[in-house]
Design an enzyme around this catalytic site. Structure first.
Site, short mmCIF file in Angstrom:
data_model
loop_
_atom_site.label_atom_id
_atom_site.label_comp_id
_atom_site.label_asym_id
_atom_site.label_seq_id
_atom_site.Cartn_x
_atom_site.Cartn_y
_atom_site.Cartn_z
CE LYS A 78 38.03 7.65 -98.98
NZ LYS A 78 36.77 7.23 -98.41
CB VAL B 245 39.27 4.50 -103.78
CG1 VAL B 245 39.63 3.11 -103.27
CG2 VAL B 245 38.55 5.29 -102.70
CG ASP C 271 30.21 10.14 -93.46
OD1 ASP C 271 29.11 10.72 -93.54
OD2 ASP C 271 31.03 10.11 -94.39
NE ARG D 13 40.28 11.45 -109.36
CZ ARG D 13 41.45 11.88 -108.88
NH1 ARG D 13 41.51 12.98 -108.18
NH2 ARG D 13 42.54 11.18 -109.10
N GLY D 14 36.07 10.85 -105.35
CA GLY D 14 35.01 11.65 -104.73
C GLY D 14 35.56 13.00 -104.33
#
Lengths: 220, 708
Positions: free
Chosen positions: B132, B117, B226, B111-112
């Site tokens: 995701k 995810v 990124d 988890r961000g």
């Protein structure tokens, strides 16, 4: 739930001894089934292409058996894995020499320094451990008297990452039983792993001489 | 969870024999087996709930602690087994009523900030994958949604061993965008490199694979935008795999930016920006092409080789931008001697601020890595080394071309301070824009650029910058004040006192005004006061200097405390001021006090300590204690020699002081030798017109009349 107490003297050399006899197909097959996938994976991780990796595994097994029969394999001078790595390393260097300075193929570059004994050992050990666990899992599913419901609950929990509650619901078990199933499977798998390792004198972590260090997750 | 001591869960290794009888699996009986299982899970998953009082109980109960340890060992072992399994065995039937139609979501993997995810199963194919979910990323409208899906389609066509395949995307029943991708069990690249103690060679091999994958995507027109260690996973076969290809966006559509550009947490902001190419920070989407991925890859490569990022010291975005654009990263081998020259060159080539100086394609990078691994000469070497060397020389050499580079670096850092802690996103975006327009203006004024700049002197160049800054930063008085302050310091460095006074005076006036409105901190105001104090000393306006320093000291003591390098610096300058005012007794006791405080201040710079010794030697000289003065100057020189380049101007000054004392003591031969050395250094560093050079020339002339 007694911890397995294996008679190491009786079982350790049985399979290797079988290799002396060219007609002992079972010993050959067992040895091959065990080590070929490890060696293929090892060679690939050392940068060999798939074809070369298969060839290296083949040559390594043949050479080992030759040396074993000639009495050159000396337990006291190193573990079986170390012997195999030494042989495989020469084959890898051969291939690298043959390829000369030309670029082999993209994406197939050496991941491991062939001159670094420690990383070679670690690469082999990782492959060996993976193969061993696969073999143990296979045996658990096909060859044990473990309750299929226990195995199924374990698979749902560990493979599919389902929560204990979901597994309990779907299997009509209590969460306590789901946890119990997990513990039983873990114990069974450990028992299998210990036995498989002892068959080839490959107790975990004995890569470097006699400095035994237990690998993670395995009860001593 | 509040109040529990989770440390209790990670107790010491215990005797597993305790567990040989099955009835102990439930522990001592005070807690249920489920509680103990959850406690075991909590050792690796901080989110797992732990029963009230269990943590405390575990510190006391050997049986329960042993049980928990055994469960945790079981979990780790079984996870290892699951990873080793070639493919998942038969799966149970699932119903299709989860948040994502057609998928069954399993355990959360990660988890961000922008989403979570999950391990998942595609019901139709029974394929296990990762899903995701972009939390809070609802589409603003149908148009955005269609665009998102169209982009996912392009990315989903990428098939490469080093790229994690994207399967499909959609919108959940809760209107959250999601995408399903290949499930990779592996470790983050940086963790893998650390855990396996990868050699530079192994790292190069990993990056060659990565470069291949990235080249493949670039050829299909997909840029990652990124790349960072968190987006690269090394799988069980040791193959590096890139995640989230093509899903980062730079056009302000925050929902689809995994980099979370809009985050309000400064640290996270910097963390992500550490991998962004300078042109990505300029805010102009048209400036971004596939070479920004090569820059990011360079940062990751640097980090893998050395354990640190190339520009780690930056405290703010602005400073980072300055470093990235004008700084030169240390060679990776400076941090890890095992890195060879080829890898040094390849890494620095990737980190070129100017995209045109990087590798043109990821293929070219892969080729050079292959060459390095094969021991063939790499293609990057010739051009890059000389360029880097020249860049480094220019950084240190104060000729007119050099001034540009030096100055821009310093200005970059000073702009940073002005908006480093901008609280709102909007503010930050505005600051970014300001910075980029300022850069443009400054860029056109650079003597290195063709636009009639070749004949510019340093002074003219600085003036041009100042004018441009005033125009570009008219609406950002705080930023402008910072820039003016910096420009003033550079003028001071060139001993151009009149210009320094103008710039530093303007900065101080502006900061005083802003300070009154609460838009300038005490620390910033103190900085300006201190710098103006320096000008006043050079102009021999000693009373004004004293007042400025005393005000700076009050502000700095209040802000940083007494034992702070900045506060003590202002004190030392005040002592120097008192000495010049001939208040020698007061100055001596102040120097003594500063030395005492400095000894108790952590990380007090050696150069500052040398300055204190030097200051006291000046007093000795003024009071006729020539031997003591000579000894003090010599001691100061010994100290600064360990810190500075052999031809730093401060060494020149120090040699001049020594030569002066030797003259007084009649040691003419020594004095001439030292004065000549001083003259050489000062001439090189300050130019023929500088006051110190004139002083040393005069001394030499005097000495030669004594001993021709």
């Amino acid at each position: 739930m007694d911890a397995p107490r294996l008679d190491l003297d009786r079982t350790t050399t049985a399979l290797l001894t079988g290799l002396f006899d060219p007609r002992n197909a079972a010993a050959w097959e067992a040895f091959d089934r065990r080590y070929r996938p490890i060696l293929v994976g090892f060679a690939r991780n050392c940068g060999a292409r798939d074809n070369d990796a298969a060839e290296i595994a083949q040559e390594t097994i043949v050479r080992f058996v030759e040396e074993y029969r000639a009495g050159k394999y000396d337990r006291s001078r190193g573990r079986l894995g170390a012997w195999l790595v030494t042989i495989a390393r020469y084959r890898l260097l051969d291939i690298r020499r043959r390829a000369g300075t030309a670029r082999i193929t993209s994406g197939e570059r050496a991941m491991v320094d062939l001159d670094d004994e420690r990383s070679l050992g670690a690469t082999y050990e990782a492959q060996r451990r993976q193969s061993l666990l696969r073999e143990a899992l296979e045996e658990l599913r096909t060859n044990t008297r473990t309750d299929p419901r226990t195995v199924k609950a374990f698979e749902m929990l560990v493979y599919h990452g389902l929560s204990t509650q979901v597994v309990a619901e779907q299997m009509a078990m209590s969460t306590h039983d789901v946890y119990l199933a997990k513990s039983r499977v873990a114990a069974k798998l450990r028992e299998i792993v210990l036995r498989l390792e002892s068959e080839y004198e490959e107790a975990p972590g004995e890569w470097e001489g006699s400095d035994a260090r237990p690998s993670a997750g395995l009860a001593p | 969870m509040g109040g529990f001591r989770r440390e209790a869960l990670s107790g010491t290794r215990s005797v597993r024999d305790e567990l040989s009888s099955p009835h102990l699996e439930g522990g001592c009986g005070r807690f249920g087996r489920d509680d103990l299982e959850l406690a075991a899970i909590a050792r690796t998953d901080p989110e797992a709930p732990v029963a009230a009082g269990l943590c405390d109980h575990l510190t006391e109960c050997l049986i329960c602690r042993t049980v928990v340890e055994r469960f945790a060992a079981d979990n780790a072992f079984l996870q290892e087994c699951a990873h080793a399994a070639p493919k998942a065995p038969q799966r149970p039937e699932r119903s299709d009523d989860g948040p994502i139609p057609g998928y069954h979501l399993g355990q959360e993997i990660h988890r961000g900030a922008q989403g979570a995810v999950f391990r998942a199963e595609q019901l139709a194919t029974r394929r296990v994958c990762a899903v995701k979910m972009l939390l809070g990323g609802r589409f603003a409208g149908e148009r955005e949604r269609i665009r998102f899906e169209r982009e996912v389609e392009v990315v989903a066509r990428l098939r490469h061993p080093s790229i994690v395949t994207l399967y499909e995307s959609g919108v959940s029943r809760r209107d959250e965008p999601w995408f399903a991708m290949e499930l990779v069990d592996g470790e983050r690249l940086d963790e893998y490199v650390r855990a396996h103690a990868c050699t530079p060679r192994a790292i190069a091999a990993l990056f060659q694979r990565l470069a291949d994958g990235i080249a493949y995507a670039h050829r299909r027109g997909v840029i990652h935008r990124d790349l960072k260690p968190g987006n690269i996973v090394v799988d069980g076969d040791g193959v590096p795999r890139v995640l989230d290809f093509g899903l980062a966006r730079d056009d302000g559509d925050a929902a689809f930016r995994p980099s979370a550009v809009g985050t309000t947490i400064a640290g996270e902001f910097l963390g992500t920006f550490a991998y962004a190419a300078p042109e990505q920070l300029g805010g102009d989407p048209t400036a971004i092409d596939s070479r920004c991925d090569l820059y990011a890859l360079g940062v990751v490569l640097y980090q893998c080789l050395t354990g640190k990022r190339p520009f780690e010291g930056a405290r703010s975005i602005g400073e980072l931008v300055g470093q990235k654009t004008h700084g030169v990263a240390d060679r990776p081998s400076a941090h890890n001697p095992a890195v060879d020259r080829d890898l040094d060159v390849i890494t620095l080539r990737l980190l070129e601020a100017d995209p045109a100086r990087r590798y043109e394609t990821a293929d070219a990078l892969a080729e050079d890595l292959a060459r390095a691994l094969d021991g063939r000469p790499i293609l990057a070497r010739e051009a890059s080394l000389s360029y880097v060397v020249s860049k480094i020389i220019r950084r240190h050499w104060l000729a007119s071309g050099a001034a540009a580079a030096l100055l821009l670096t310093i200005i970059g850092a000073s702009i940073a301070l002005a908006f480093a802690y901008a609280k709102a996103d909007r503010e930050r975006v505005r600051s970014e824009r300001t910075l980029s327009s300022f850069r443009e203006a400054v860029g056109s004024a650079s003597p290195e650029s063709a636009a009639g700049g070749a004949g510019l002197t340093v002074e003219e160049f600085l003036e041009l910058i100042e004018q441009n800054a005033e125009a570009a930063l008219a609406n950002e008085p705080a930023v402008l004040a910072g820039v003016l302050d910096t420009i003033g310091i550079v003028h001071l460095g060139f001993e151009d006192i009149a210009r320094a006074e103008a710039s530093l005076g303007a900065a101080l006036a502006s900061r005083r005004e802003l300070h009154a409105q609460g838009a300038c901190s005490d620390g910033e105001l103190a900085e300006s006061l201190h710098n103006v104090g320096r000008v006043r000393i050079l102009k021999a306006e000693l009373d004004l200097a004293e007042a400025a320093y005393r005000e700076a000291i009050a502000l700095r003591t209040n802000t940083y405390g007494t034992r702070d390098v900045r506060t003590l610096l202002s004190w030392r300058h005040l002592a120097s001021c008192l000495r010049r005012q001939k208040k020698l007794g007061e100055a001596t006791s102040l120097y003594n006090w500063i030395e005492l405080e400095a000894q108790r201040t952590e990380n007090y710079p050696a150069l500052e300590m040398a300055a204190i010794i030097n200051g006291r030697a000046f007093i000795d000289a003024a009071e006729g204690r020539h031997e003591m003065a000579l000894s003090g100057y010599s001691k100061a020189l010994d100290t600064i020699r360990t810190e500075l380049a052999v031809d730093d101007y401060r060494i020149g000054r120090s040699l001049f002081n020594i030569a002066s004392m030797e003259e007084r003591l009649g040691r003419t031969t020594d004095a001439i030798a030292n004065a000549q050395q001083a003259r050489e250094i000062l001439l090189l560093r300050k130019g023929g017109d500088a006051a110190t050079v004139v002083q040393v020339e005069t001394l030499l002339t005097r000495l030669r009349t004594v001993q021709p």
